[in-house]
Write an enzyme that holds these catalytic residues in place. Structure first.
Site, PDB file in Angstrom:
ATOM      1  N   HIS A  29       0.844  -1.194   0.000  1.00 13.58           N
ATOM      2  CA  HIS A  29       0.000   0.000   0.000  1.00 13.58           C
ATOM      3  C   HIS A  29       0.875   1.239   0.000  1.00 13.58           C
ATOM      4  O   HIS A  29       2.039   1.209   0.426  1.00 13.58           O
ATOM      5  CB  HIS A  29      -0.960   0.005   1.192  1.00 13.58           C
ATOM      6  CG  HIS A  29      -0.319   0.343   2.511  1.00 13.58           C
ATOM      7  ND1 HIS A  29      -0.160   1.629   2.968  1.00 13.58           N
ATOM      8  CD2 HIS A  29       0.222  -0.447   3.470  1.00 13.58           C
ATOM      9  CE1 HIS A  29       0.433   1.615   4.155  1.00 13.58           C
ATOM     10  NE2 HIS A  29       0.673   0.367   4.477  1.00 13.58           N
ATOM     11  N   CYS A  30       0.324   2.348  -0.503  1.00 13.29           N
ATOM     12  CA  CYS A  30       1.006   3.629  -0.452  1.00 13.29           C
ATOM     13  C   CYS A  30       0.160   4.549   0.423  1.00 13.29           C
ATOM     14  O   CYS A  30      -0.497   4.100   1.349  1.00 13.29           O
ATOM     15  CB  CYS A  30       1.207   4.193  -1.856  1.00 13.29           C
ATOM     16  SG  CYS A  30      -0.338   4.440  -2.773  1.00 13.29           S
ATOM     17  N   MET A  31       0.176   5.846   0.161  1.00 12.97           N
ATOM     18  CA  MET A  31      -0.544   6.791   1.013  1.00 12.97           C
ATOM     19  C   MET A  31      -2.057   6.575   0.978  1.00 12.97           C
ATOM     20  O   MET A  31      -2.731   6.695   1.989  1.00 12.97           O
ATOM     21  CB  MET A  31      -0.238   8.219   0.563  1.00 12.97           C
ATOM     22  CG  MET A  31       1.096   8.732   1.058  1.00 12.97           C
ATOM     23  SD  MET A  31       1.134   8.863   2.853  1.00 12.97           S
ATOM     24  CE  MET A  31      -0.208  10.030   3.116  1.00 12.97           C
ATOM     25  N   ARG A  33      -3.667   4.034  -1.466  1.00 12.18           N
ATOM     26  CA  ARG A  33      -4.129   2.903  -2.281  1.00 12.18           C
ATOM     27  C   ARG A  33      -3.619   1.562  -1.786  1.00 12.18           C
ATOM     28  O   ARG A  33      -2.471   1.442  -1.372  1.00 12.18           O
ATOM     29  CB  ARG A  33      -3.675   3.087  -3.733  1.00 12.18           C
ATOM     30  CG  ARG A  33      -4.098   4.404  -4.342  1.00 12.18           C
ATOM     31  CD  ARG A  33      -3.515   4.572  -5.731  1.00 12.18           C
ATOM     32  NE  ARG A  33      -3.746   5.924  -6.230  1.00 12.18           N
ATOM     33  CZ  ARG A  33      -3.311   6.378  -7.388  1.00 12.18           C
ATOM     34  NH1 ARG A  33      -2.612   5.575  -8.180  1.00 12.18           N
ATOM     35  NH2 ARG A  33      -3.555   7.614  -7.754  1.00 12.18           N
ATOM     36  N   ARG A  35      -2.412  -1.770  -3.130  1.00 13.89           N
ATOM     37  CA  ARG A  35      -1.825  -2.171  -4.415  1.00 13.89           C
ATOM     38  C   ARG A  35      -1.693  -3.689  -4.444  1.00 13.89           C
ATOM     39  O   ARG A  35      -0.976  -4.257  -3.614  1.00 13.89           O
ATOM     40  CB  ARG A  35      -0.462  -1.500  -4.606  1.00 13.89           C
ATOM     41  CG  ARG A  35      -0.537   0.019  -4.689  1.00 13.89           C
ATOM     42  CD  ARG A  35       0.855   0.648  -4.638  1.00 13.89           C
ATOM     43  NE  ARG A  35       0.771   2.091  -4.745  1.00 13.89           N
ATOM     44  CZ  ARG A  35       1.081   2.802  -5.835  1.00 13.89           C
ATOM     45  NH1 ARG A  35       1.504   2.166  -6.913  1.00 13.89           N
ATOM     46  NH2 ARG A  35       0.982   4.107  -5.850  1.00 13.89           N
TER      47      ARG A  35
END
Length: 526
Positions: A29-31, A33, A35
């Site tokens: 995951h990022c900020m 989303r 993934r």
């Protein structure tokens, strides 16, 4: 406990819609989303995912990305990972395909769902255009820095809190500890960049970190290169990136030529030795000069260009995102934070989101009869104010066409406002990357005190909102566009044929029909 149950419920709702645990190959995951790497893309039910209350949109890129928003994604991802592990042995059946409409069904007029579909089509076309070697390379660079964002945010907020306490003269016994917490990560960020770089380019991550650690080792102060004494940290994250890439290529060469019996001893040694020497006697100096030039150019641009530079940066940021070129800014932001303590570019670029919010509000008032689109805007607006602009961009402004352009105009005016104050001597910067909109307030820093910095940034957002609203309200719609969209898009109520069977569309609140309170969630991309 209620929050944990909610996050687990969200994860449990997502898992079968992406084809079950057996279809998931990777999770990250990022900020904003979640993934996912997927074995079979055809098993994903996009429309059902978009209909989930917690999902703001989906993006199909090198991974399948589900937009959950800041905070939420960090809580849902661990629950999703646990569910995948628990159900890994039991493959989930593929979701049933959505039935085609009956021949007698009436055609549904354009609505927020149709705009979402248009946004998805635009995103898919843009993805194909962006699959060039250069843009794929930029995406790999972004993958190196995105995992560092949570630490940058946490340390940035602590740095801001510490600065406030120091200025007020409060808690003098605590501020040194806060300074250590805020600065520790930045002092070693080159090591983390080296680790992630080697991982991204297919090498051994710890060897990349080991070579990058040379850059921040205090002992390099005793070494002369290019006629000058090196300084610990010289070259920064750019030097670490170059050193780790070199280490990957050296390691791969060794794996190819070193006998297996000697590989465990020779390969790591040669990798660190060769790439380490190249780093000390070449990369540190070169990367240091490049890093200094970036900082000098950013200051020169805003000091001399001021409002004009801010206008261009704020107006062009979203088109850069569409072209996939915005990822080149990530190492630049990180270099500025490493050098100056904050990046002066991010608050200006954040004005692009303000223009989107203003444009969306104008669309809301210009289409008073289209309840479908108005519901989408009302649902997506809070996220837009917090800097999550994907639902507004891909669900509203971009498919409509003109409102996307006028939203960029709003961003340009907001960026020009902040740039003007930089030219007048009031610098506004961010101590981390990732957040935008109102979420950027805790990370603001500048040269004239926190109060002045917050006031300038807040006023810039207001200028972006107003300019985006006015540009869209007066210039964002042609007469044909108004004629097409400013009509009711609500499904017709169910009717009964002479035989008593249903004939027309399902009522909005019917079981299994569309939920009138659920926004049409579109693909995301910023």
């Amino acid at each position: 406990m209620a929050t944990e149950d909610k996050n687990r419920a969200t994860a449990a709702a997502i898992l079968p819609l992406v084809g079950g645990a057996g279809n998931v190959s990777s999770i990250a995951h990022c900020m904003t989303r979640l993934r996912l790497g997927l074995h079979d893309r055809s098993l994903v039910d996009d429309e059902a995912l978009k209909a989930l209350p917690a999902v703001m949109g989906v993006v199909e890129d090198d991974t399948y990305q589900i937009v959950l928003g800041p905070g939420t994604v960090a809580r849902v991802t661990p629950e999703f990972e646990r569910l995948v592990e628990e159900t890994r042995e039991t493959p989930a059946p593929a979701p049933a395909p959505t039935p085609a409409p009956a021949p007698g069904d009436a055609a549904t007029p354009l609505s927020a769902d149709d705009l979402a579909a248009q946004g998805a089509a635009i995103k898919a076309r843009q993805k194909t255009k962006n699959a060039t070697p250069f843009k794929l390379f930029l995406r790999r660079i972004a993958n190196i820095f995105v995992p560092l964002i949570p630490a940058l945010i946490g340390c940035g907020i602590i740095a801001g809190l510490n600065g406030l306490l120091v200025n007020l003269g409060w808690l003098p016994a605590v501020t040194p500890a806060l300074a250590a917490m805020a600065s520790g990560f930045m002092a070693l960020i080159a090591v983390f960049v080296g680790y992630n770089t080697a991982k991204e380019f297919g090498g051994t991550p710890i060897l990349g970190g080991a070579v990058a650690a040379i850059i921040v080792f205090p002992g390099v102060a005793n070494i002369d290169a290019f006629g000058q004494t090196l300084a610990p940290g010289q070259g920064g994250v750019l030097g670490a990136l170059g050193a780790a890439v070199l280490a990957v290529y050296v390691e791969k060469w060794c794996r190819r030529w070193v006998p297996e019996a000697l590989d465990v001893l020779v390969t790591p040694t040669l990798t660190v030795l060769i790439s380490g020497l190249a780093t000390i006697f070449g990369l540190m100096y070169v990367a240091g000069e490049v890093s200094s030039a970036i900082g000098t150019f950013a200051d020169w641009l805003l000091t001399n260009g001021g409002a004009g530079a801010g206008f261009v940066l704020g107006g062009l940021f979203l088109p850069l995102v569409m072209l996939g070129l915005h990822q080149a800014l990530i190492p630049i932001h990180t270099t500025l934070i490493e050098q100056q303590g904050f990046t002066v570019l991010l608050p200006i670029l954040a004005m692009a989101g303000a223009g989107q919010v203003g444009a969306a509000m104008a669309v809301y008032f210009r289409l008073p009869r289209n309840e479908s689109i108005r519901r989408t805007i009302k649902s997506a607006l809070p996220a837009g104010l917090l800097g999550v602009g994907e639902p507004l961009i891909y669900g509203v402004s971009l498919p409509l066409g003109r409102p996307f352009v006028t939203a960029c105009v709003g961003g340009a005016f907001g960026g020009g406002f902040v740039g003007l104050f930089h030219q007048l001597g009031d610098t506004v910067g961010s101590t981390a990357i990732g957040p935008s909109g109102w979420a950027l307030f805790p990370l603001l820093d500048g040269n004239h005190g926190l109060g002045s910095t917050i006031a300038i940034y807040g006023a810039g957002l207001l200028v972006g909102y107003v300019a985006g609203f006015l540009a869209t309200y007066f210039f964002g719609f042609s007469q044909d566009l108004l004629t097409e969209f400013n009509v009711s898009r609500e499904p017709a109520p169910s009717t009964v044929t002479a035989t008593g069977g249903p004939h027309s569309a399902t009522a909005p609140d019917a079981p299994g029909g569309p939920d009138p309170d659920s926004p049409a969630k579109a693909p995301a991309g910023v």
